[in-house]
Write a protein that holds these residues in place. Sequence first.
Motif, PDB file in Angstrom:
ATOM      1  N   ARG A   1       0.416  -7.206 -10.869  1.00  0.00           N
ATOM      2  CA  ARG A   1       1.263  -6.524  -9.876  1.00  0.00           C
ATOM      3  C   ARG A   1       0.402  -5.734  -8.897  1.00  0.00           C
ATOM      4  O   ARG A   1       0.621  -5.775  -7.686  1.00  0.00           O
ATOM      5  N   ASP A   2      -0.556  -5.007  -9.443  1.00  0.00           N
ATOM      6  CA  ASP A   2      -1.433  -4.221  -8.574  1.00  0.00           C
ATOM      7  C   ASP A   2      -2.222  -5.120  -7.628  1.00  0.00           C
ATOM      8  O   ASP A   2      -2.391  -4.805  -6.442  1.00  0.00           O
ATOM      9  N   GLU A   3      -2.694  -6.242  -8.145  1.00  0.00           N
ATOM     10  CA  GLU A   3      -3.432  -7.183  -7.298  1.00  0.00           C
ATOM     11  C   GLU A   3      -2.535  -7.710  -6.175  1.00  0.00           C
ATOM     12  O   GLU A   3      -2.974  -7.853  -5.033  1.00  0.00           O
ATOM     13  N   PHE A   4      -1.291  -8.000  -6.525  1.00  0.00           N
ATOM     14  CA  PHE A   4      -0.348  -8.502  -5.527  1.00  0.00           C
ATOM     15  C   PHE A   4      -0.175  -7.484  -4.400  1.00  0.00           C
ATOM     16  O   PHE A   4      -0.272  -7.831  -3.221  1.00  0.00           O
ATOM     17  N   TRP A   5       0.071  -6.229  -4.756  1.00  0.00           N
ATOM     18  CA  TRP A   5       0.307  -5.216  -3.731  1.00  0.00           C
ATOM     19  C   TRP A   5      -0.946  -4.876  -2.939  1.00  0.00           C
ATOM     20  O   TRP A   5      -0.862  -4.564  -1.745  1.00  0.00           O
ATOM     21  N   ARG A   6      -2.091  -4.957  -3.563  1.00  0.00           N
ATOM     22  CA  ARG A   6      -3.330  -4.721  -2.809  1.00  0.00           C
ATOM     23  C   ARG A   6      -3.563  -5.816  -1.781  1.00  0.00           C
ATOM     24  O   ARG A   6      -4.264  -5.602  -0.790  1.00  0.00           O
ATOM     25  N   GLY A   7      -2.979  -6.982  -2.017  1.00  0.00           N
ATOM     26  CA  GLY A   7      -3.062  -8.051  -1.036  1.00  0.00           C
ATOM     27  C   GLY A   7      -2.112  -7.840   0.130  1.00  0.00           C
ATOM     28  O   GLY A   7      -2.229  -8.507   1.161  1.00  0.00           O
ATOM     29  N   VAL A   8      -1.172  -6.907  -0.030  1.00  0.00           N
ATOM     30  CA  VAL A   8      -0.197  -6.605   1.020  1.00  0.00           C
ATOM     31  C   VAL A   8      -0.626  -5.395   1.837  1.00  0.00           C
ATOM     32  O   VAL A   8      -0.483  -5.359   3.061  1.00  0.00           O
ATOM     33  N   GLY A   9      -1.157  -4.376   1.172  1.00  0.00           N
ATOM     34  CA  GLY A   9      -1.533  -3.156   1.867  1.00  0.00           C
ATOM     35  C   GLY A   9      -2.268  -2.194   0.953  1.00  0.00           C
ATOM     36  O   GLY A   9      -2.850  -2.589  -0.053  1.00  0.00           O
ATOM     37  N   GLN A  10      -2.216  -0.921   1.316  1.00  0.00           N
ATOM     38  CA  GLN A  10      -2.884   0.117   0.543  1.00  0.00           C
ATOM     39  C   GLN A  10      -1.970   0.590  -0.577  1.00  0.00           C
ATOM     40  O   GLN A  10      -0.911   1.178  -0.321  1.00  0.00           O
TER      41      GLN A  10
ATOM     42  N   HIS B   1       1.907  -1.312   9.736  1.00  0.00           N
ATOM     43  CA  HIS B   1       3.133  -1.100  10.503  1.00  0.00           C
ATOM     44  C   HIS B   1       4.329  -0.648   9.682  1.00  0.00           C
ATOM     45  O   HIS B   1       5.410  -0.446  10.247  1.00  0.00           O
ATOM     46  N   SER B   2       4.185  -0.501   8.362  1.00  0.00           N
ATOM     47  CA  SER B   2       5.355  -0.183   7.544  1.00  0.00           C
ATOM     48  C   SER B   2       4.963   0.515   6.252  1.00  0.00           C
ATOM     49  O   SER B   2       3.797   0.559   5.867  1.00  0.00           O
ATOM     50  N   GLY B   3       5.975   1.058   5.606  1.00  0.00           N
ATOM     51  CA  GLY B   3       5.813   1.603   4.269  1.00  0.00           C
ATOM     52  C   GLY B   3       6.701   0.843   3.309  1.00  0.00           C
ATOM     53  O   GLY B   3       7.798   0.393   3.674  1.00  0.00           O
TER      54      GLY B   3
ATOM     55  N   TYR C   1      11.621  -4.614  -3.794  1.00  0.00           N
ATOM     56  CA  TYR C   1      11.013  -3.633  -2.892  1.00  0.00           C
ATOM     57  C   TYR C   1      11.776  -3.537  -1.586  1.00  0.00           C
ATOM     58  O   TYR C   1      12.456  -4.475  -1.171  1.00  0.00           O
ATOM     59  N   VAL C   2      11.677  -2.358  -0.976  1.00  0.00           N
ATOM     60  CA  VAL C   2      12.262  -2.110   0.331  1.00  0.00           C
ATOM     61  C   VAL C   2      11.124  -1.740   1.275  1.00  0.00           C
ATOM     62  O   VAL C   2      10.201  -1.020   0.895  1.00  0.00           O
ATOM     63  N   GLU C   3      11.189  -2.257   2.501  1.00  0.00           N
ATOM     64  CA  GLU C   3      10.109  -2.052   3.468  1.00  0.00           C
ATOM     65  C   GLU C   3      10.688  -1.589   4.796  1.00  0.00           C
ATOM     66  O   GLU C   3      11.665  -2.149   5.289  1.00  0.00           O
ATOM     67  N   SER C   4      10.063  -0.553   5.366  1.00  0.00           N
ATOM     68  CA  SER C   4      10.578   0.009   6.606  1.00  0.00           C
ATOM     69  C   SER C   4       9.498   0.830   7.306  1.00  0.00           C
ATOM     70  O   SER C   4       8.643   1.424   6.644  1.00  0.00           O
ATOM     71  N   THR C   5       9.572   0.885   8.620  1.00  0.00           N
ATOM     72  CA  THR C   5       8.696   1.798   9.359  1.00  0.00           C
ATOM     73  C   THR C   5       9.068   3.240   9.025  1.00  0.00           C
ATOM     74  O   THR C   5       8.250   4.154   9.188  1.00  0.00           O
ATOM     75  N   GLU C   6      10.286   3.457   8.555  1.00  0.00           N
ATOM     76  CA  GLU C   6      10.750   4.799   8.215  1.00  0.00           C
ATOM     77  C   GLU C   6      10.196   5.295   6.883  1.00  0.00           C
ATOM     78  O   GLU C   6      10.415   6.459   6.526  1.00  0.00           O
ATOM     79  N   LEU C   7       9.495   4.432   6.160  1.00  0.00           N
ATOM     80  CA  LEU C   7       8.945   4.806   4.854  1.00  0.00           C
ATOM     81  C   LEU C   7       7.428   4.938   4.890  1.00  0.00           C
ATOM     82  O   LEU C   7       6.767   4.895   3.853  1.00  0.00           O
ATOM     83  N   MET C   8       6.870   5.119   6.064  1.00  0.00           N
ATOM     84  CA  MET C   8       5.422   5.220   6.173  1.00  0.00           C
ATOM     85  C   MET C   8       4.894   6.575   5.685  1.00  0.00           C
ATOM     86  O   MET C   8       3.763   6.684   5.246  1.00  0.00           O
ATOM     87  N   GLU C   9       5.735   7.599   5.762  1.00  0.00           N
ATOM     88  CA  GLU C   9       5.346   8.916   5.267  1.00  0.00           C
ATOM     89  C   GLU C   9       5.710   9.052   3.792  1.00  0.00           C
ATOM     90  O   GLU C   9       6.680   8.454   3.319  1.00  0.00           O
ATOM     91  N   GLU C  10       4.951   9.857   3.077  1.00  0.00           N
ATOM     92  CA  GLU C  10       5.220  10.044   1.650  1.00  0.00           C
ATOM     93  C   GLU C  10       6.606  10.635   1.423  1.00  0.00           C
ATOM     94  O   GLU C  10       7.311  10.276   0.483  1.00  0.00           O
ATOM     95  N   ASP C  11       7.020  11.563   2.282  1.00  0.00           N
ATOM     96  CA  ASP C  11       8.369  12.112   2.218  1.00  0.00           C
ATOM     97  C   ASP C  11       9.259  11.250   3.107  1.00  0.00           C
ATOM     98  O   ASP C  11       9.095  11.242   4.325  1.00  0.00           O
ATOM     99  N   PRO C  12      10.203  10.514   2.531  1.00  0.00           N
ATOM    100  CA  PRO C  12      11.012   9.598   3.341  1.00  0.00           C
ATOM    101  C   PRO C  12      11.987  10.279   4.276  1.00  0.00           C
ATOM    102  O   PRO C  12      12.522   9.638   5.186  1.00  0.00           O
ATOM    103  N   GLY C  13      12.248  11.571   4.075  1.00  0.00           N
ATOM    104  CA  GLY C  13      13.150  12.288   4.967  1.00  0.00           C
ATOM    105  C   GLY C  13      14.519  11.629   5.037  1.00  0.00           C
ATOM    106  O   GLY C  13      15.145  11.350   4.019  1.00  0.00           O
ATOM    107  N   GLU C  14      14.971  11.352   6.273  1.00  0.00           N
ATOM    108  CA  GLU C  14      16.298  10.758   6.457  1.00  0.00           C
ATOM    109  C   GLU C  14      16.367   9.319   5.957  1.00  0.00           C
ATOM    110  O   GLU C  14      17.462   8.764   5.831  1.00  0.00           O
TER     111      GLU C  14
END
Length: 217
Positions: A14-23, A54-56, A83-96
């Motif tokens: 799983r970790d290998e998979f996600w490292r292939g997607v991003g940080q 471009h996304s979180g 998983y859910v992916e959005s530009t709105e999830l780029m910050e650690e605190d998702p806020g709204e």
Amino acid sequence: MTSSDLTARCRERRDEFWRGVGQLGADQAPLSGVDESASWPSGTSSYARVGTVHSGIVATDGLSDPGRGDAPDGVPGLGVELYVESTELMEEDPGEARWLVTALEEAAGAVAGAAASLPDALTDHSLLSLEISGADAPAEWRSGGRLGLLLGVELPGRPSGFDLDGVTVRALTCTPLRPSELAVVTAEGPAGRRRVAEALAAQGWYSYADTERPAVL
């Protein structure tokens, strides 16, 4: 291979998979009270954060772990992660955008609760749909007090899962639906799910979630 060995191997893949997607960041605890950790295969829940340019991404991290008492071979756990992916999830605190994570957590509980029927559903359909309570979701996204979700909309260039010793674990996107899109899915079933997914792709949204996304149908 023992159950503990399989668990370690699954987490490694799983970790290998996600490292292939991003940080890949540190795991996080559930954000809301809708999480149903007891229904997860191991009896505990966890979520991973992944950052791309471009996304979180927030992803379940353990639906594919071997369950308590499971045989140590074959498909581990539920054989999926969400998983859910959005530009709105780029910050650690998702806020709204917290409602997107809440939807993921509720979806994970629903999928785990349907463990007995999930293998056949995944075999028969490339796309699945759910209706959840939509706690925290904006009112304009809910229909009759429910929120629709489409699971498995593909993003071009993104692997749809990972291999674990010859067994495929699917990584399913979790895409919130506008009420009009949910109505199409409800009325048309599998054909409706495909029609909504095709419309999302045609308008460039694919599996991306965004509070301001307009209806595509």
